[in-house]
Design an enzyme around this catalytic site. Structure first.
Site, short mmCIF file in Angstrom:
data_model
loop_
_atom_site.label_atom_id
_atom_site.label_comp_id
_atom_site.label_asym_id
_atom_site.label_seq_id
_atom_site.Cartn_x
_atom_site.Cartn_y
_atom_site.Cartn_z
N LYS A 177 -34.52 12.65 9.28
CA LYS A 177 -33.97 11.81 10.28
C LYS A 177 -32.68 11.12 9.91
O LYS A 177 -32.64 10.08 9.10
CB LYS A 177 -34.89 10.68 10.75
CG LYS A 177 -34.44 9.98 11.80
CD LYS A 177 -34.23 8.63 11.50
CE LYS A 177 -33.42 8.00 12.77
NZ LYS A 177 -32.12 8.13 12.96
N GLU A 252 -33.35 2.97 -1.21
CA GLU A 252 -32.15 2.67 -1.67
C GLU A 252 -31.60 1.66 -0.61
O GLU A 252 -31.23 2.06 0.32
CB GLU A 252 -31.31 4.03 -1.85
CG GLU A 252 -32.00 4.83 -2.67
CD GLU A 252 -31.55 4.82 -4.25
OE1 GLU A 252 -30.71 3.77 -4.40
OE2 GLU A 252 -32.18 5.48 -4.98
N CYS A 286 -22.91 1.23 -0.63
CA CYS A 286 -23.71 0.42 -0.95
C CYS A 286 -23.51 -0.36 -2.32
O CYS A 286 -23.81 -1.51 -2.92
CB CYS A 286 -25.11 1.03 -1.01
SG CYS A 286 -25.20 2.49 -2.00
N GLU A 387 -23.58 -8.92 2.08
CA GLU A 387 -23.08 -7.98 2.02
C GLU A 387 -21.86 -7.57 3.08
O GLU A 387 -21.99 -7.63 4.29
CB GLU A 387 -24.10 -6.64 2.26
CG GLU A 387 -23.71 -5.26 1.56
CD GLU A 387 -24.62 -4.44 1.94
OE1 GLU A 387 -25.59 -4.38 2.69
OE2 GLU A 387 -24.73 -3.47 1.33
P1 NAP Z 1 -30.06 1.19 8.83
O1 NAP Z 1 -29.70 0.30 9.99
O2 NAP Z 1 -31.07 0.54 7.75
O3 NAP Z 1 -30.24 2.37 9.18
C1 NAP Z 1 -30.28 3.38 8.33
C2 NAP Z 1 -31.26 4.39 8.62
O4 NAP Z 1 -32.52 4.01 8.93
C3 NAP Z 1 -30.67 5.11 9.83
O5 NAP Z 1 -31.02 6.60 10.07
C4 NAP Z 1 -31.56 4.46 11.13
O6 NAP Z 1 -31.33 5.35 12.16
C5 NAP Z 1 -32.85 4.19 10.38
N1 NAP Z 1 -33.53 3.29 11.14
C6 NAP Z 1 -33.27 2.07 11.74
N2 NAP Z 1 -34.24 1.28 12.23
C7 NAP Z 1 -35.36 1.97 11.81
C8 NAP Z 1 -36.72 1.83 11.75
N3 NAP Z 1 -37.29 0.84 12.34
N4 NAP Z 1 -37.54 2.78 11.35
C9 NAP Z 1 -37.17 3.83 10.73
N5 NAP Z 1 -35.89 4.05 10.67
C10 NAP Z 1 -35.11 3.08 10.88
O7 NAP Z 1 -28.58 0.91 7.71
P2 NAP Z 1 -27.28 1.23 7.86
O8 NAP Z 1 -26.46 0.16 8.67
O9 NAP Z 1 -27.17 2.70 8.65
O10 NAP Z 1 -26.68 1.37 6.56
C11 NAP Z 1 -25.85 0.63 5.85
C12 NAP Z 1 -26.99 -0.04 4.63
O11 NAP Z 1 -27.17 1.03 4.04
C13 NAP Z 1 -26.22 -1.06 3.92
O12 NAP Z 1 -26.93 -2.10 3.69
C14 NAP Z 1 -26.12 -0.25 2.54
O13 NAP Z 1 -25.82 -1.08 1.59
C15 NAP Z 1 -27.17 0.82 2.37
N6 NAP Z 1 -27.00 1.60 1.74
C16 NAP Z 1 -27.57 1.73 0.46
C17 NAP Z 1 -27.53 2.83 -0.22
C18 NAP Z 1 -28.08 2.84 -1.62
O14 NAP Z 1 -28.13 3.82 -2.42
N7 NAP Z 1 -28.79 1.81 -2.08
C19 NAP Z 1 -26.69 3.85 -0.02
C20 NAP Z 1 -26.12 3.86 1.22
C21 NAP Z 1 -26.24 2.70 2.19
P3 NAP Z 1 -30.47 5.06 13.44
O15 NAP Z 1 -29.36 5.21 12.93
O16 NAP Z 1 -31.00 5.87 14.75
O17 NAP Z 1 -30.48 3.51 13.87
#
Ligand code: NAP
Length: 484
Positions: A177, A252, A286, A387
Site C-alpha cells: 500500500k 521504520e 527520516c 521532527e
Molecule cells: P504516515 O502518515 O504515517 O503515512 C505513512 C503511510 O502509512 C502512508 O502510506 C499512509 O497512507 C499510511 N497510513 C496512514 N494512516 C494509516 C493507518 N491508520 N493505517 C495504516 N496505514 C496508514 O507518515 P508520512 O507522513 O507519510 O511519512 C513521514 C514520516 O515517516 C516521518 O515521521 C518520517 O520520519 C517517517 N519515515 C521514517 C523512515 C525510516 O526509515 N525510519 C523512512 C521514511 C519516513 P496515506 O498516504 O494514504 O495516508
C-alpha cells in the site's frame, strides 16, 4: 504489462491483473499545485482480494529455489535501471525532489534489489550438536508468509524496493500500500516487476484508503507480517492492532537526529556534510539532521560556513536543471515549518538566512520554503524536540561532551545520530553513548544495501538492509531428529 503500448500508472495490481475503479485519488504536483495523476481509491474489498491472491501464490513462490527467485529480482533491477530516467521524472512529478535526487533514489533502489537478489541465496540454516547421541538438531529458515507493506511519500521508490526485495528474496508474497501522495512511482516500479514474468499474485498493489487497507491487512490471519515506514503515531496504532494476531512487525518510524560538532572537527568538511544531509529532499528525510549541536568555541565559524553554503542552494521545481532543493510535500508541511521557525524566533533565535515561504513568480502555487539557518537556538524551543521534516537547520551551542550527550539522547526517538571529531577516543566513547540505531562519524550518509538501517526507542523496530533485513522475512524452525 500491455496497455496498448501506453505507459500508465493508474491501476491496482491484484493477482497479476491491473484493475481500475470508478473512485479515484488525486495526486498533486507539490511544485505547481497541479494535478499529477489519479489512482484508484481501493479499500477493504480490494485489499482482501489482494491478500487472497498473495496467499494463493505464496506456497509455490516459497518453494522455488532461491536462485530462481533471484533471477526475477535481477531482471527487475535491470528493467528499472533501463527506465531510470522516466521513473525519476515520475518521482519528481509527484514528490517534488530535484531530478538528480530522484535519479539517485532510483539507482539506490536498483542497488537494493540487486543486493537482495544475491543475499536471498544465503538464507542458511544451522546444524547444532544434539544433547543425546542419537539427536540431530537443524534450524531451518523459512519465509514468514504473506507480508503487508505500507510505505511513505518521502522516498516512495526506495521504500518499495527496500521492503519488497528482501521479502521476495526470502520467499514471501506481498501486498503493497503506497502513500496516497506518491502512489504512481510504486505502481511504475511494480509494473516492471510484473514484466519479468513473476508468478501472478506474488506481488500486489492496492492504493486508496489507508484506514481500510491497513485494517484489512491487520485483521486478516493470512498476513503474517506488516512492514511499515511512516510516522511514529501511525506506527504505534499498527503495533497495537498487530498484537491482536501477534503479527511480526518491522517499523521504520520518525526521528530527531542530532549532529554534534566537536571543537577538534574539520569544520569545512562538517559544514558541507551537514548541508548535504539537512537539505536533501527539502529536509524530509527520516534520518535527516534535526538539530546541530556546535561547541561554543567553533559555533560562529561553523554557522558562517553552513549559512554560506545554504545561501547558494538553488531552489525551484525539481524538474528544472541545476535545482538543488524542491518544494515541501504539501501545505501542512509548510505550515509546520512556519510554526517551528516562528516559535524559535519568538524565543530569541536569529535567522542567518531564509526564514520565509517562497512565493516568487513560478513558485507561488507550489509548497516552497526558503532553506533556513537559525542560530541562538535553545533547548526550550519546539524545533529541538519535534521532527522538523523541512529545510531548517537550527544550531544550538554546547560546552561539554557530557552536556551534549544528555541533550542528544533526551528524545523519545532513536533513529540516527551524527558527530564530527578527529579524537579517536571520542569516536568510541560518543558512538557507544548515543542512543540511536545508526551513528555516522565525520560523514552524514547512511543508506547502503549491506548495512542494517533502522531505529531504536520510538523510531521503530526491525532493520532494512544487510543480512539483518533478510532475517526480518524469515522464521526459524527448530527440527529435532532422533536417529532410529
Ligand atoms: P504516515 O502518515 O504515517 O503515512 C505513512 C503511510 O502509512 C502512508 O502510506 C499512509 O497512507 C499510511 N497510513 C496512514 N494512516 C494509516 C493507518 N491508520 N493505517 C495504516 N496505514 C496508514 O507518515 P508520512 O507522513 O507519510 O511519512 C513521514 C514520516 O515517516 C516521518 O515521521 C518520517 O520520519 C517517517 N519515515 C521514517 C523512515 C525510516 O526509515 N525510519 C523512512 C521514511 C519516513 P496515506 O498516504 O494514504 O495516508
Amino acid at each position: 504489462m500491455n496497455h496498448g503500448g501506453e505507459k500508465r500508472w493508474d491501476y491496482l495490481l491484484i493477482g497479476g491483473e491491473p484493475c481500475t475503479l470508478a473512485q479515484k485519488i488525486d495526486v498533486w504536483n507539490p511544485a505547481t499545485g497541479k494535478l499529477a495523476g489519479q489512482v484508484p481509491r481501493g479499500g477493504a474489498k480490494e485489499t482482501a482480494l489482494a491478500i487472497d491472491a498473495a496467499a494463493r501464490a505464496f506456497p509455490q513462490w516459497a518453494k522455488l529455489p532461491a536462485k530462481v527467485r533471484s533471477g526475477y529480482l535481477t531482471d527487475w533491477a535491470e528493467r528499472i535501471e533501463r527506465d531510470a530516467k522516466r521513473l525519476a521524472g515520475l518521482l519528481t512529478l509527484e514528490q517534488g525532489k530535484p531530478i538528480s535526487e530522484a535519479m539517485d533514489e532510483i539507482q539506490g533502489s536498483v542497488e537494493f534489489i540487486r543486493w537482495y537478489a544475491e543475499e536471498g541465496k544465503r538464507a542458511y540454516g544451522e546444524l547444532i550438536p544434539g544433547s543425546r547421541e542419537q539427536q540431530r538438531i537443524m534450524v531451518l529458515k523459512q519465509p514468514v508468509g504473506v507480508v503487508g507493506m505500507i510505505t511513505p511519500w518521502n522516498y516512495p521508490a526506495a521504500m518499495v524496493a527496500r521492503k519488497a526485495a528482501p521479502a521476495l528474496a526470502a520467499g514471501c508474497s506481498v501486498v503493497i500500500k503506497p502513500a496516497s501522495q506518491t502512489p504512481q512511482i510504486a505502481i511504475a516500479l511494480i509494473h516492471h516487476l510484473v514484466d519479468t514474468g513473476i508468478p501472478a499474485g506474488v506481488v500486489n498493489v492496492v492504493t486508496g484508503s489507508a484506514a481500510e487497507i491497513g485494517e484489512t491487512m491487520l485483521t486478516d490471519q493470512r498476513v503474517r507480517k506488516i512492514s511499515f515506514t511512516g510516522s511514529t503515531e501511525v506506527g504505534k496504532e499498527i503495533m497495537k492492532k498487530a498484537a491482536g494476531q501477534v503479527k511480526r512487525l518491522s517499523l521504520e518510524l520518525g526521528g530527531n537526529a542530532p549532529v554534534i560538532v566537536f571543537p577538534d572537527a574539520d569544520l569545512a568538511k562538517a559544514a558541507q556534510a551537514i548541508v548535504d544531509n539537512k537539505f536533501e529532499n527539502c529536509g524530509q528525510m527520516c534520518n535527516g539532521i534535526n538539530v546541530i549541536y556546535a561547541h561554543e568555541s567553533i559555533l560562529p565559524e561553523l554557522a558562517e560556513r553552513i549559512t554560506s553554503l545554504v545561501r547558494s542552494l538553488q531552489v525551484g521545481p525539481g524538474t528544472e536543471q541545476g535545482i538543488q532543493m524542491g518544494p515541501l510535500i504539501d501545505e501542512t508541511a509548510v505550515s509546520r515549518v512556519e510554526r517551528l521557525v516562528a516559535d524559535a524566533v519568538e524565543r530569541g533565535a536569529q535567522v542567518t538566512t531564509g526564514g520565509y515561504r517562497l512565493g516568487a513568480e513560478g513558485l507561488e502555487l507550489g509548497h516552497f520554503y526558503a532553506p533556513t539557518v537559525l542560530t541562538g537556538v535553545t533547548r526550550e524551543m519546539a524545533i529541538t524536540h519535534e521532527e522538523v521534516f523541512g529545510p531548517v537547520a537550527p544550531i544550538v551551542s554546547f560546552r561539554t561532551e557530557e552536556e551534549v550527550l544528555a541533550w542528544a539522547n533526551d528524545t523519545p526517538y532513536g533513529l540516527a545520530a551524527y558527530f564530527f571529531t578527529t579524537d579517536v577516543s571520542r569516536v568510541y566513547r560518543v558512538s557507544e553513548a548515543l542512543q540511536a540505531g545508526m551513528v555516522a562519524i565525520n560523514g552524514t550518509s547512511l543508506s547502503v544495501p549491506q548495512a542494517p538501517f533502522g531505529g531504536i526507542k520510538e523510531s521503530g523496530t526491525g532493520r532494512e538492509g544487510g543480512h539483518h533485513g533478510l532475517e526480518e522475512y524469515l522464521e526459524l524452525k527448530y527440527v529435532s531428529l532422533t536417529l532410529p
